[in-house]
Each structure stands twice: as structure tokens, then as C-alpha cells.
Motif scaffolding. Sequence first.
Motif, PDB file in Angstrom:
ATOM      1  N   ASP A 265      20.749  26.619 -13.601  1.00 24.66           N
ATOM      2  CA  ASP A 265      20.852  27.597 -12.566  1.00 24.66           C
ATOM      3  C   ASP A 265      22.598  27.347 -12.199  1.00 24.66           C
ATOM      4  O   ASP A 265      23.309  26.621 -12.653  1.00 24.66           O
ATOM      5  CB  ASP A 265      20.166  26.911 -11.445  1.00 24.66           C
ATOM      6  CG  ASP A 265      20.371  25.315 -10.886  1.00 24.66           C
ATOM      7  OD1 ASP A 265      19.911  24.821 -11.765  1.00 24.66           O
ATOM      8  OD2 ASP A 265      21.488  25.255 -10.081  1.00 24.66           O
TER       9      ASP A 265
ATOM     10  N   CYS B 279      21.595  21.389 -15.805  1.00 26.87           N
ATOM     11  CA  CYS B 279      22.915  21.186 -14.837  1.00 26.87           C
ATOM     12  C   CYS B 279      22.880  22.616 -13.907  1.00 26.87           C
ATOM     13  O   CYS B 279      22.525  23.584 -14.611  1.00 26.87           O
ATOM     14  CB  CYS B 279      23.965  20.795 -15.381  1.00 26.87           C
ATOM     15  SG  CYS B 279      24.809  22.141 -16.421  1.00 26.87           S
ATOM     16  N   GLY B 280      23.440  22.409 -13.000  1.00 23.78           N
ATOM     17  CA  GLY B 280      23.828  23.724 -12.134  1.00 23.78           C
ATOM     18  C   GLY B 280      25.424  23.901 -12.246  1.00 23.78           C
ATOM     19  O   GLY B 280      26.224  22.913 -12.259  1.00 23.78           O
TER      20      GLY B 280
ATOM     21  N   PHE C  15      20.198  16.232  -4.638  1.00 23.61           N
ATOM     22  CA  PHE C  15      19.966  17.735  -5.280  1.00 23.61           C
ATOM     23  C   PHE C  15      20.058  18.575  -4.155  1.00 23.61           C
ATOM     24  O   PHE C  15      20.698  19.670  -4.430  1.00 23.61           O
ATOM     25  CB  PHE C  15      18.512  17.750  -5.773  1.00 23.61           C
ATOM     26  CG  PHE C  15      18.126  19.027  -6.527  1.00 23.61           C
ATOM     27  CD1 PHE C  15      18.366  19.260  -7.845  1.00 23.61           C
ATOM     28  CD2 PHE C  15      17.536  20.086  -5.789  1.00 23.61           C
ATOM     29  CE1 PHE C  15      18.032  20.321  -8.395  1.00 23.61           C
ATOM     30  CE2 PHE C  15      17.298  21.318  -6.561  1.00 23.61           C
ATOM     31  CZ  PHE C  15      17.722  21.377  -7.809  1.00 23.61           C
TER      32      PHE C  15
ATOM     33  N   GLU D 183      25.056  17.500 -12.081  1.00 24.07           N
ATOM     34  CA  GLU D 183      23.624  17.048 -12.657  1.00 24.07           C
ATOM     35  C   GLU D 183      23.510  15.539 -11.891  1.00 24.07           C
ATOM     36  O   GLU D 183      24.151  15.324 -10.758  1.00 24.07           O
ATOM     37  CB  GLU D 183      23.649  16.725 -14.046  1.00 24.07           C
ATOM     38  CG  GLU D 183      24.696  15.982 -14.863  1.00 24.07           C
ATOM     39  CD  GLU D 183      24.355  14.603 -14.916  1.00 24.07           C
ATOM     40  OE1 GLU D 183      25.144  13.839 -14.135  1.00 24.07           O
ATOM     41  OE2 GLU D 183      23.983  14.018 -15.684  1.00 24.07           O
ATOM     42  N   MET D 184      22.360  14.674 -12.293  1.00 21.76           N
ATOM     43  CA  MET D 184      22.224  13.537 -11.225  1.00 21.76           C
ATOM     44  C   MET D 184      22.305  12.170 -12.159  1.00 21.76           C
ATOM     45  O   MET D 184      21.877  11.123 -11.215  1.00 21.76           O
ATOM     46  CB  MET D 184      21.049  13.901 -10.560  1.00 21.76           C
ATOM     47  CG  MET D 184      21.005  15.035  -9.704  1.00 21.76           C
ATOM     48  SD  MET D 184      19.824  15.450  -8.801  1.00 21.76           S
ATOM     49  CE  MET D 184      19.524  13.666  -7.697  1.00 21.76           C
TER      50      MET D 184
HETATM   51  O1  LIG Z   1      21.149  18.256 -10.715  1.00 29.25           O
HETATM   52  C1  LIG Z   1      21.038  19.328 -10.709  1.00 29.25           C
HETATM   53  C2  LIG Z   1      20.533  20.129 -11.949  1.00 29.25           C
HETATM   54  C3  LIG Z   1      20.441  21.155 -11.959  1.00 29.25           C
HETATM   55  N1  LIG Z   1      20.761  22.205 -11.017  1.00 29.25           N
HETATM   56  C4  LIG Z   1      21.391  21.647  -9.949  1.00 29.25           C
HETATM   57  O2  LIG Z   1      21.659  22.351  -9.012  1.00 29.25           O
HETATM   58  N2  LIG Z   1      21.535  20.253  -9.860  1.00 29.25           N
END
Ligand SMILES: O=c1cc[nH]c(=O)[nH]1
Length: 239
Positions: free
Chosen positions: A208, A94-95, A162, A183-184
Amino acid sequence: MIPTPHISITDKELVAKTVLMPGDPLRAKMIAETFLEDVVQINTVRNMFGYTGTYKGKKVTVMGSGMGMPSIGIYSYELFKFYDVENIIRVGSCGAYTKDLNLYDVILVDDAYSESSYAKTMGLTSAKTLKANRTLNNRALKAAERLNIPVTTGRIHSSDVFYNLKGSVHEERFEKNGCIAVEMESFALFANAKALGKKATCLLTVSDSLVTHEATTAEERQNSFSRMMEIALEVARKS
Ligand SMILES: O=c1cc[nH]c(=O)[nH]1
Ligand SMILES: O=P(O)(O)O[C@H]1O[C@H](CO)[C@@H](O)[C@H]1O
């Protein structure tokens, strides 16, 4: 209806009641090779690798979900509905949306906020937030404590994109909606669990930061998330 359009295994007994589900099928292979014994490959359709083996004597399946809600929507639905899977634990990257999260921090998802139409389109709900299963989350918290792994709990953003052209979305989702990371997939996974009376949760590792712009490499994302896997495997063992 087995095999399904996307999973080739015909023997339900070769699929465990609990499935660990990373987005990346190569991460599924790495988890099986690193943590499981007596491993059997259960899926190769579309290279969405799946494996069943044992972890400390408990049967566990690990299978990739692909990226995004339509993809995890298909695989998790087929596993729950046609292979009698009871628990799916997503293990993803995930970010971070907050400077309080650092690279490699582990998040246990309380609930997922999404703009996605997944749950509405499937006829389930028009809610924008769906919860992770409390029983699985309590097991994850206990496992994290036993393993001495710090975990942050909170709401995450399940995004359909993304690459977002609106630069400030992460600030809005953090400040207005309380999302600590993006995340997605989780929202669709939680929708399927709710629709089918099953359990699902999600553990994430920060790969990240949308705040500091630090990032891990693709190789690190594939290979370096073992702390999250250990928690997920302990949840599988106790489930
Ligand atoms: O969906 C994602 C996963 C990791 N990092 C992100 O920025 N988005
Ligand atoms: O590392 P995984 O599990 O794939 O999760 C995240 O990484 C992908 C984007 O790079 C999306 O699938 C997102 O949810």
C-alpha cells in the motif's frame, strides 16, 4: 533449551541454517507449499506455522514471525540462539512513503530506523538505526539481477504502530530520516542478529502507499508476493 517456549520441534536437524520469515504464518504455509519439496511441518505452537523442505536441493526453513517487534523478537531469538540458525531473511509487506514506489515493487532493506526501545531494552544499543547484513544483501542483489527482478534498496521505518494518530509521521520519516517505506519488524530482527553474531536481512513488497492511498487486498498480500520469495530462496540456496 529445545523445545523453546514458542517452538515445539525437538530435532535441530529439522531446522535449516537459513530461515525465510514472513509476518503471516499462512504466507509461510503458502511459500512451503509453492516453492519447497519434501516439506515437514516444524511448528504449530500458537499457529505460528513453520516448515522445512528443500529448494533446488538446499534445505530451507520458512516460519511466520507474527506482527511487530516483540513477536519477531521472540521467534528470531529462539531460532538463532537455540536452533543454530545462521541467517534469517524477513519477507514482508510494507507501506510506501514515497510516490516513487508502486504497489508490488520489491525493496531490499539497507537499514531500519525505529523509535522502538527493543534494542535498548534488551541491553544491546540505543542506536535508532540498525543495518541489514551486507553479505546477504549482496547475494540478494545478484539473485535479483539473475532473475531480472527490479529491486529498490534503501532505509525503511520499523514502526511500533500500524495506526498512527499523528497524520504526518510518514512525511517526517521520509524527509528527515530518509525512510522510503514502513513495516513493523526489521529493527528487532537486526538487533537479535547483532546481539547473537548472526546474519539477517529483509525483503519487502509494497502492499500500500501512504502517499497515494492505493492498497492491495489481504488475499493479494497472502498470495501475490512471489518475486520477493524467489530472491529470498536464491539467497538461501547460496548461503
Ligand atoms: O507496517 C505496515 C505494513 C504495510 N503497510 C503499512 O502501512 N504498514
Ligand atoms: O506482511 P508482514 O510480514 O506481516 O509485514 C507487515 O504487515 C503487518 C501489518 O499489516 C506488519 O507485520 C508489517 O510489518
